[in-house]
Design an enzyme around this catalytic site. Sequence first.
Site, PDB file in Angstrom:
ATOM      1  CD  GLU A 185      -2.991  -1.112   2.230  1.00  0.00           C
ATOM      2  OE1 GLU A 185      -4.173  -1.372   1.973  1.00  0.00           O
ATOM      3  OE2 GLU A 185      -2.584  -0.899   3.385  1.00  0.00           O
ATOM      4  CB  CYS A 210       2.788   7.775   2.954  1.00  0.00           C
ATOM      5  SG  CYS A 210       3.319   6.684   4.277  1.00  0.00           S
ATOM      6  CB  CYS A 218       0.754   6.488  11.359  1.00  0.00           C
ATOM      7  SG  CYS A 218       1.210   8.076  10.723  1.00  0.00           S
ATOM      8  CB  CYS A 240       6.150  -1.439  16.448  1.00  0.00           C
ATOM      9  SG  CYS A 240       7.838  -1.019  15.939  1.00  0.00           S
ATOM     10  CB  CYS A 257       2.819  -1.033  13.877  1.00  0.00           C
ATOM     11  SG  CYS A 257       2.891  -0.781  12.093  1.00  0.00           S
ATOM     12  CB  CYS A 317       7.295  -4.327   9.001  1.00  0.00           C
ATOM     13  SG  CYS A 317       8.582  -3.407   9.877  1.00  0.00           S
TER      14      CYS A 317
HETATM   15  N1  SAH Z   1       9.307   1.396  10.051  1.00  0.00           N
HETATM   16  C1  SAH Z   1       9.430   2.821  10.019  1.00  0.00           C
HETATM   17  C2  SAH Z   1       8.416   3.528   9.139  1.00  0.00           C
HETATM   18  C3  SAH Z   1       6.967   3.074   9.125  1.00  0.00           C
HETATM   19  S1  SAH Z   1       5.824   3.590  10.311  1.00  0.00           S
HETATM   20  C4  SAH Z   1       9.342   3.375  11.425  1.00  0.00           C
HETATM   21  O1  SAH Z   1       9.060   2.630  12.344  1.00  0.00           O
HETATM   22  O2  SAH Z   1       9.642   4.546  11.605  1.00  0.00           O
HETATM   23  C5  SAH Z   1       5.641   5.328  10.327  1.00  0.00           C
HETATM   24  C6  SAH Z   1       5.270   5.832  11.740  1.00  0.00           C
HETATM   25  O3  SAH Z   1       3.950   5.421  12.121  1.00  0.00           O
HETATM   26  C7  SAH Z   1       6.217   5.271  12.790  1.00  0.00           C
HETATM   27  O4  SAH Z   1       6.618   6.273  13.677  1.00  0.00           O
HETATM   28  C8  SAH Z   1       5.327   4.265  13.479  1.00  0.00           C
HETATM   29  O5  SAH Z   1       5.770   3.958  14.757  1.00  0.00           O
HETATM   30  C9  SAH Z   1       3.991   4.948  13.447  1.00  0.00           C
HETATM   31  N2  SAH Z   1       2.868   4.048  13.764  1.00  0.00           N
HETATM   32  C10 SAH Z   1       2.820   2.715  13.632  1.00  0.00           C
HETATM   33  N3  SAH Z   1       1.636   2.233  14.040  1.00  0.00           N
HETATM   34  C11 SAH Z   1       0.912   3.281  14.447  1.00  0.00           C
HETATM   35  C12 SAH Z   1      -0.427   3.432  14.955  1.00  0.00           C
HETATM   36  N4  SAH Z   1      -1.230   2.394  15.120  1.00  0.00           N
HETATM   37  N5  SAH Z   1      -0.834   4.672  15.269  1.00  0.00           N
HETATM   38  C13 SAH Z   1      -0.042   5.742  15.078  1.00  0.00           C
HETATM   39  N6  SAH Z   1       1.209   5.663  14.575  1.00  0.00           N
HETATM   40  C14 SAH Z   1       1.691   4.457  14.274  1.00  0.00           C
END
Ligand code: SAH
Length: 359
Positions: free
Chosen positions: A96, A109, A339, A120, A123, A116
């Site tokens: 996406e 984006c 995000c 996290c 996420c 991934c």
């Molecule tokens: N892997 C990279 C880029 C992808 S995520 C990274 O971790 O930076 C882009 C941003 O969205 C990151 O800061 C991530 O932590 C955040 N993110 C992930 N899941 C989220 C959620 N459920 N709500 C808000 N932000 C989120």
Amino acid sequence: MATPARAPDLADIERESVESALDRLGHPRFHARQIFQWIYRRGVTDIAAMTDLSRELRDTLAKEFTLTTPALAHRETSADGTEKFLLRLEDGRHIESVFIPDTPSNTFCISTQVGCAMACAFCLTGKMGLVRNLTAAEIVGQVRVLAGALNMRAARFNIVLMGMGEPLHNYDETMKALRILADEHGFAMSPRRITLSTVGLLPALERLAQESFMPNLAISLHAPSDVQRGELVPINKKYGVGDIVDACKRFPLRKRSRITFEYVLLAGVNDSPQDARRLARLVAGVKAKINLIPLNAAPGIPFERPSDAAIDRFARIIAEHGVTVSVRKSRGRDIRAACGQLIVEGPKKSAAQQLAVMM
Ligand code: SAH
């Protein structure tokens, strides 16, 4: 019998490599410029359409190279104008990409991996696990497809590597993609218009510090201490908060530029006044700004978004410590484009994915 090697992909190589190939094929190197203009500026997806190259050269190129382009499988528009694109890759996998208008600039984006590996805790992409790395052609291909679909080939836009995947976990292809995006005969992107967001894989971060094409850097910090961050970002057990912040202090920055620390706010987990004070003190020695991201909730994600009052209080404390802070406006949540909400069905669906698909 070994399968014959696939022809190299014209969309996957830097202009210098196109020049060497032309040389080898007995054609002038300057045609590489035209090829780049066709692919990146004019958006052709077929070598035969490069009509200012001789028929002979086009035939030769078509024999020697492929030209792959992700296929637009689905497109969805949010009430706030954000658009989510589902793209199908050559091997049938999906990724996406998201278009976020007026933030204040227009932003693409872009994903760097299918899935991934970072897992996290908040996420959705992390629930997929890592399926595979994207090639440079697939990373840049998202920009080619979005620029075409949105009629923005001649427009200015920013790129954030904040889609699916951890860009520094796919270092070489990501850097190659950035060099292709920067090429003056292609998109001619300035590094100031590109932001790479990472959990902070230290060895790769040190490598990035040596690069000549240097995007803006965003670090996904999310907690001010190792104990808290370890619960949210598993890789923190290997590369801790102190080491990451130290690497940021050493990171070469352009004039007036700063490192962004992203901080997903989770109710009752990392949103207390004490967390805010610790965060402000932690980044005190870095040319930093903090971007607070109130959680985008999703089924299967065991956290909640703090109240607006808690978000304001957190931001205010950071500002009182003299650190620049902003709160990221959530865009495209109604179409799961915000995000951490990017997820596509894999061969094996996890429980969270099944739930997400039902949403
Ligand atoms: N892997 C990279 C880029 C992808 S995520 C990274 O971790 O930076 C882009 C941003 O969205 C990151 O800061 C991530 O932590 C955040 N993110 C992930 N899941 C989220 C959620 N459920 N709500 C808000 N932000 C989120």
